[in-house]
Design an enzyme around this catalytic site. Structure first.
Site, PDB file in Angstrom:
ATOM      1  N   ASP A  67      -3.807   8.419   9.118  1.00 54.41           N
ATOM      2  CA  ASP A  67      -3.182   9.081   8.572  1.00 54.41           C
ATOM      3  C   ASP A  67      -3.928  10.812   9.100  1.00 54.41           C
ATOM      4  OD1 ASP A  67      -5.703   9.105   6.945  1.00 54.41           O
ATOM      5  OD2 ASP A  67      -4.832   8.873   5.413  1.00 54.41           O
ATOM      6  N   SER A  68      -3.371  12.094   8.757  1.00 54.44           N
ATOM      7  CA  SER A  68      -3.920  12.957   8.505  1.00 54.44           C
ATOM      8  C   SER A  68      -4.799  13.757   8.297  1.00 54.44           C
ATOM      9  CB  SER A  68      -2.672  14.284   8.954  1.00 54.44           C
ATOM     10  OG  SER A  68      -2.219  14.340   7.241  1.00 54.44           O
ATOM     11  N   GLY A  69      -5.226  12.799   6.568  1.00 54.47           N
ATOM     12  CA  GLY A  69      -6.270  13.330   6.073  1.00 54.47           C
ATOM     13  C   GLY A  69      -5.718  14.639   4.724  1.00 54.47           C
ATOM     14  N   GLY A  70      -4.565  14.801   5.100  1.00 56.75           N
ATOM     15  CA  GLY A  70      -3.862  15.273   3.710  1.00 56.75           C
ATOM     16  C   GLY A  70      -3.682  14.987   3.038  1.00 56.75           C
ATOM     17  N   PHE A  71      -3.126  13.695   3.023  1.00 61.55           N
ATOM     18  CA  PHE A  71      -2.211  12.944   1.277  1.00 61.55           C
ATOM     19  C   PHE A  71      -3.973  13.001   0.569  1.00 61.55           C
ATOM     20  CE2 PHE A  71      -2.055   9.454  -1.335  1.00 61.55           C
ATOM     21  CZ  PHE A  71      -1.555   9.543  -2.391  1.00 61.55           C
TER      22      PHE A  71
ATOM     23  N   ASP B  19       0.003  17.114   6.898  1.00 62.64           N
ATOM     24  CA  ASP B  19       0.938  17.769   6.285  1.00 62.64           C
ATOM     25  C   ASP B  19       0.648  17.978   4.999  1.00 62.64           C
ATOM     26  OD1 ASP B  19       0.474  15.014   5.908  1.00 62.64           O
ATOM     27  OD2 ASP B  19       2.181  14.535   4.897  1.00 62.64           O
TER      28      ASP B  19
ATOM     29  N   GLN C  92       9.259  15.672   5.358  1.00 63.66           N
ATOM     30  CA  GLN C  92       8.925  15.986   3.853  1.00 63.66           C
ATOM     31  C   GLN C  92      10.070  16.041   2.517  1.00 63.66           C
ATOM     32  OE1 GLN C  92       6.492  15.385   1.912  1.00 63.66           O
ATOM     33  NE2 GLN C  92       4.657  15.029   3.532  1.00 63.66           N
TER      34      GLN C  92
ATOM     35  N   GLY D 267       5.549  11.419   1.725  1.00 54.85           N
ATOM     36  CA  GLY D 267       5.247  12.082  -0.482  1.00 54.85           C
ATOM     37  C   GLY D 267       6.488  11.517  -1.161  1.00 54.85           C
TER      38      GLY D 267
ATOM     39  N   ASP E  13       2.870   0.927   5.338  1.00 51.90           N
ATOM     40  CA  ASP E  13       1.836   0.276   4.433  1.00 51.90           C
ATOM     41  C   ASP E  13       1.356   1.117   3.876  1.00 51.90           C
ATOM     42  OD1 ASP E  13       1.436   3.683   4.727  1.00 51.90           O
ATOM     43  OD2 ASP E  13      -0.485   2.990   3.587  1.00 51.90           O
TER      44      ASP E  13
ATOM     45  N   CYS F  21       2.247 -21.215  -0.216  1.00 48.08           N
ATOM     46  CA  CYS F  21       1.619 -20.356   1.113  1.00 48.08           C
ATOM     47  C   CYS F  21       1.106 -21.161   1.576  1.00 48.08           C
ATOM     48  CB  CYS F  21       0.955 -19.113  -0.008  1.00 48.08           C
ATOM     49  SG  CYS F  21      -0.079 -18.322   1.337  1.00 48.08           S
TER      50      CYS F  21
ATOM     51  N   CYS G  16      -2.284 -19.806   3.752  1.00 48.07           N
ATOM     52  CA  CYS G  16      -3.295 -18.736   3.993  1.00 48.07           C
ATOM     53  C   CYS G  16      -3.912 -20.212   3.165  1.00 48.07           C
ATOM     54  CB  CYS G  16      -3.195 -17.812   2.673  1.00 48.07           C
ATOM     55  SG  CYS G  16      -3.374 -18.175   1.666  1.00 48.07           S
TER      56      CYS G  16
ATOM     57  N   CYS H  59      -5.179 -21.193  -0.691  1.00 50.67           N
ATOM     58  CA  CYS H  59      -4.127 -21.627  -0.513  1.00 50.67           C
ATOM     59  C   CYS H  59      -4.335 -23.170  -0.836  1.00 50.67           C
ATOM     60  CB  CYS H  59      -2.839 -20.817  -0.928  1.00 50.67           C
ATOM     61  SG  CYS H  59      -2.612 -19.432  -2.009  1.00 50.67           S
TER      62      CYS H  59
ATOM     63  N   HIS I 127      -5.265 -14.032   0.922  1.00 55.85           N
ATOM     64  CA  HIS I 127      -4.310 -14.183   0.216  1.00 55.85           C
ATOM     65  C   HIS I 127      -3.190 -13.518  -0.361  1.00 55.85           C
ATOM     66  CE1 HIS I 127      -1.429 -15.986  -1.878  1.00 55.85           C
ATOM     67  NE2 HIS I 127      -0.879 -15.510  -2.751  1.00 55.85           N
TER      68      HIS I 127
END
Ligand SMILES: [Zn+2]
Length: 399
Positions: A91-95, A145, A219, A246, A296, A334, A336, A339, A365
């Site tokens: 990510d850009s770091g903005g968040f 952003d 945005q 956003g 994500d 499941c 995995c 489980c 899990h």
């Protein structure tokens, strides 16, 4: 070559495709586990490969502060540093600048903020955020952003959306001038094998002549008209992929869906579309059904560390006393490794005892559940059964 995107099948609005990045081919729609500081908390890279994670996220803000971009660059970029050969997105770091910093100061030039680690002062601009992301060397990087608070008035949202568009143009300009500076040439003395089934993000493409890809971010808050305008302006600048940012900032779920659905109408059909920071298992299925290709979220990993597990029978809070003598698996459906091996009673005991292993097993899990869910979505799309899959998922008991 930076990326290429091919749509192989569709069902309703949903699309099944392949995203070729310099480090791996990714089947879409895809869920991307979040590895904030170059680590998906509690899960080693070889297990992530076994689970079928095709692409993971790194957070520029955290890596910039520690260990620092110069260090990561010197060690071969994030791929070399964290020994991950598949794809990475930063990510850009903005968040984080906007969500972790109460004392930030925003101007047209950029954002001054204080480190959450030691209080030191730093400055991010579209140019410096690109410089950091080029140094980290992810396959896909994001334009810088502004992320506004929620709720926010329309005048403030419009001004923010317009600045984000100007920042997107500056991000692209810097990126185009510096994209050859990616640290992919450096060779690590460590030879780490890639485990896991073949054909699931394992393909290593030639990175010799390739570069990163920069995605634009739409945005505009919860306002459909502002979102439309943001999409038009961002598309005019031109990016190989588009993200909807956003969202998931405290708004009701119906509104999230409405904004995603209306914004998707304005995005090019032949480019990957990424909704940032969503969601629950049923939400990621729902959004894939709307035509979203990439998502994500910290939810599966963060919830796991708090003992909250997603299963085919709904949510399970493993800390509850009712599981103390439950010899059954966490999720009988499941496959995995957790489980298959451990009982609910054991997982509950580990959690109650505050064992590190509780966090590890719970996270494995939850990630497995998310990645399996998306695998089933992709399979359904390829069979043209998307709507039936959605119906069966929504009829699940919810706890
Ligand atoms: Zn499981």
């Amino acid at each position: 070559m930076s990326i290429s995107f091919h749509i192989d099948s569709s069902s309703g609005q949903a699309r099944g495709g392949r995203l070729l990045t310099p480090h791996a081919e990714i089947e879409t729609p895809v869920f991307m586990p979040v590895g904030t500081v170059g680590s998906v908390k509690g899960v080693p890279q070889d297990i992530l490969e076994d689970l079928g994670a095709q692409i993971i996220l790194g957070n520029t803000y955290h890596l910039y502060l520690r260990p620092g971009v110069a260090t990561v660059r010197k060690l071969g970029g994030l791929h070399g540093f964290m020994a991950w050969r598949r794809a990475i997105l930063t990510d850009s770091g903005g968040f984080q600048v906007f969500s972790l910093n109460e004392l930030r100061k925003v101007t047209e030039e950029g954002v001054t903020f204080r480190s959450h680690l030691d209080g030191s002062s730093h400055f991010f601009s579209p140019e410096s955020a690109m410089e950091a992301q080029i140094g980290l060397g992810a396959d896909i990087i994001m334009a810088f952003d502004e992320c506004t608070e929620y709720p926010v008035d329309r005048a403030r949202m419009r001004a923010s959306m317009e600045m984000t568009a100007r920042w997107a143009a500056r991000s692209k300009k810097y990126f185009e001038e510096h994209k050859r500076e990616v640290p992919w040439g450096e060779v690590s003395s460590l030879q780490f094998p890639v485990s896991g089934p073949k054909g699931s993000g394992n393909q290593k493409l030639e990175t010799g002549n390739s570069t990163q890809s920069l995605f634009g971010i739409i945005q505009g808050g919860m306002d459909r008209e502002l979102r439309k305008e943001s999409a038009e302006r961002t598309i005019e600048i031109g990016f190989p992929g588009y993200a909807i940012g956003g969202l998931s900032v405290g708004e009701p779920r119906e509104l999230t869906r409405e904004i995603i659905e209306s914004t998707l109408e304005h995005l090019p059909k032949d480019k990957p579309r990424y909704v940032m920071g969503v969601g629950t298992p049923d939400e990621i299925v729902e959004y894939a059904g709307l035509g979203v290709d990439m998502m994500d979220c910290v939810l599966p990993t963060r919830a796991a560390r708090h003992g909250l597990l997603f299963t085919s029978e709904g949510k399970v809070s493993i800390k509850q006393a009712r599981y103390a003598q439950d010899s059954g698996p966490l999720d009988p459906k499941c496959g995995c490794r957790v489980c298959q091996r451990y009982s609910r009673a054991y997982l509950r005991h580990l959690y109650a005892s505050n064992e590190v292993l509780a966090q590890v097993l719970n996270t494995i899990h939850n990630l497995s559940f998310y990645l399996d869910t998306m695998r089933r979505v992709r399979h359904s799309i390829s069979l043209g059964e998307e709507s039936r899959f959605l119906a069966s998922l929504w009829s699940r008991p919810k706890s």
